[in-house]
Design an enzyme around this catalytic site. Structure first.
Site, short mmCIF file in Angstrom:
data_model
loop_
_atom_site.label_atom_id
_atom_site.label_comp_id
_atom_site.label_asym_id
_atom_site.label_seq_id
_atom_site.Cartn_x
_atom_site.Cartn_y
_atom_site.Cartn_z
N HIS A 4 -6.37 -7.26 -0.36
CA HIS A 4 -6.47 -5.82 -0.61
C HIS A 4 -5.72 -5.47 -1.90
CE1 HIS A 4 -6.83 -6.33 3.80
NE2 HIS A 4 -7.73 -5.37 3.70
N HIS A 13 0.82 -1.23 0.00
CA HIS A 13 0.00 0.00 0.00
C HIS A 13 0.85 1.28 0.00
CE1 HIS A 13 -3.57 -2.34 0.45
NE2 HIS A 13 -3.26 -2.79 1.66
N ASP A 71 -2.88 -10.80 -2.28
CA ASP A 71 -3.41 -10.25 -1.03
C ASP A 71 -4.86 -9.81 -1.30
OD1 ASP A 71 -2.19 -8.90 1.73
OD2 ASP A 71 -3.90 -7.78 0.92
N ASP A 91 -4.79 -12.87 3.43
CA ASP A 91 -6.03 -12.39 4.03
C ASP A 91 -7.26 -12.62 3.14
OD1 ASP A 91 -4.96 -10.57 2.26
OD2 ASP A 91 -4.91 -8.89 3.68
ZN ZN Z 1 -4.23 -7.32 2.77
#
Ligand code: ZN
Length: 342
Positions: free
Chosen positions: A165, A126, A163, A252
């Site tokens: 996200h 991120h 991931d 995740d």
């Molecule tokens: Zn994540």
């Protein structure tokens, strides 16, 4: 020797604070899981100690002002965003995470190891050029890629980010760069942080067509992932012909993860890895580097990493036979058709 695991006990010292999901226990659970399966001491695996990245390495990706900001906030123990607090040692440990990622990349590119997994914290995907967030300070995978491009003259790197996200930082950094094909499978941005990663985000300028975003509805699991890997990942690898695979390995999207609504099984991490390795064998002598990103259920995280490492060592896993039809796949093929016929 086949597989390197880059790891330091120092990564356990990164502690964003009580109740924060990105906690030191994550890495302890991974190491214990690998020990339980006798992988930590396997004769085919070497545990390699990382060195911190230099400020110049980080500056290949991030603005110097942002690097100084992380250093200053860390000294003051002030957060860089609501989810991303700092302690006195955060700056130093973020450098060590980036350094561990560079190390993993070097071990593979030098031919010393077939593949490597950087078991690093804090995570990175991120972190954008001039701001961090989402538990990330410096973008480990981007720093690694820029170093490898410079030192090994790499021209085509395939980044797979599984991931849950979207890796908004990685995408932003390479948005106009055709040397990095970034493909992300993530939970739909309307339902999860950071709110980016729509299918029409395909890159810009020379990088158009080199960013592939696969937003999956909450509840999606092995069948949907299998379909996307067969229908998009495999054909695009064949067109792009990577010289290296780099994987932002977050765990995740597992059905037990407390932060997301995806439903991957633990075994899925085995066959996702087998599918990447199969392509890597075809195009680049099996060169793959994995970097740890998220994953917040300790058992799912440790179990997922164990499957990845087993597949790295050569065990083969297979996606579900069951197929489904996803409109999203047709949409992606259409959007990407200006660059690739998939
Ligand atoms: Zn994540």
């Amino acid at each position: 020797m086949k597989t390197a695991l880059v790891y330091s006990d120092k990564y356990l010292e990164h502690n964003p604070g009580m109740g924060h999901p990105e906690r030191p226990e994550r890495l302890k659970a991974i190491v214990n899981g690998l020990k339980r399966f006798s992988l930590w001491s396997s004769p085919e695996i070497r545990i390699v100690e990382p060195r911190p990245a230099e400020r110049d390495d980080i500056a290949l990706v991030h603005d110097p002002d942002y690097i100084s900001l992380v250093e200053k906030m860390s000294a003051l123990e002030r957060p860089i965003d609501g989810d991303t607090p700092t302690k006195k040692n955060t700056f130093e440990l973020a450098l060590l995470a980036a350094g561990g990622s560079i190390k993993a990349g070097e071990l593979v590119m030098s031919g010393e190891f077939k593949n490597a997994f950087a078991l690093v914290r804090p995570p990175g995907h991120h972190a954008c050029r001039n701001h961090g967030g989402g538990f990330c300070y410096f973008n480990n995978i981007a720093v690694m890629i820029e170093r490898l491009k410079r030192d090994f003259r790499l021209k085509r790197i395939f980044v797979l980010d599984f991931d849950a996200h979207h890796g908004n930082g990685t995408q932003e950094i390479f948005y106009a760069d055709p040397s990095v094909l970034y493909m992300s499978l993530h939970q739909h941005p309307l339902t999860l942080y950071p709110g980016t990663g729509f299918p029409d985000e395909i890159g810009e300028d020379k990088g158009r067509g080199f960013k592939v975003n696969v937003p999956l509805e909450p509840g999606s699991g092995d069948i949907e992932y299998g379909e996307v890997m067969r229908e998009i990942f495999v054909p695009i690898c064949e067109k792009f012909r990577p010289e290296l695979f780099a994987v932002s390995a977050g765990f995740d999207a597992h059905f037990d993860d407390p932060l997301t609504g995806l439903r991957l099984s633990t075994e899925a991490y085995g066959w996702l890895t087998t599918m990447v390795i199969t392509q890597a064998e075809k195009f680049c002598e099996g060169k793959v580097v994995f970097l740890l990103e998220g994953g917040y259920d300790l058992e799912a995280l440790a179990g997922g990493v164990v499957y990845v490492v087993r597949a790295m060592l050569g065990e083969r896993f297979h996606p579900p036979e069951e197929r489904t039809r996803l409109k999203l796949i047709d949409e992606l093929k259409m959007l990407l058709s200006e660059k690739w016929s998939l």
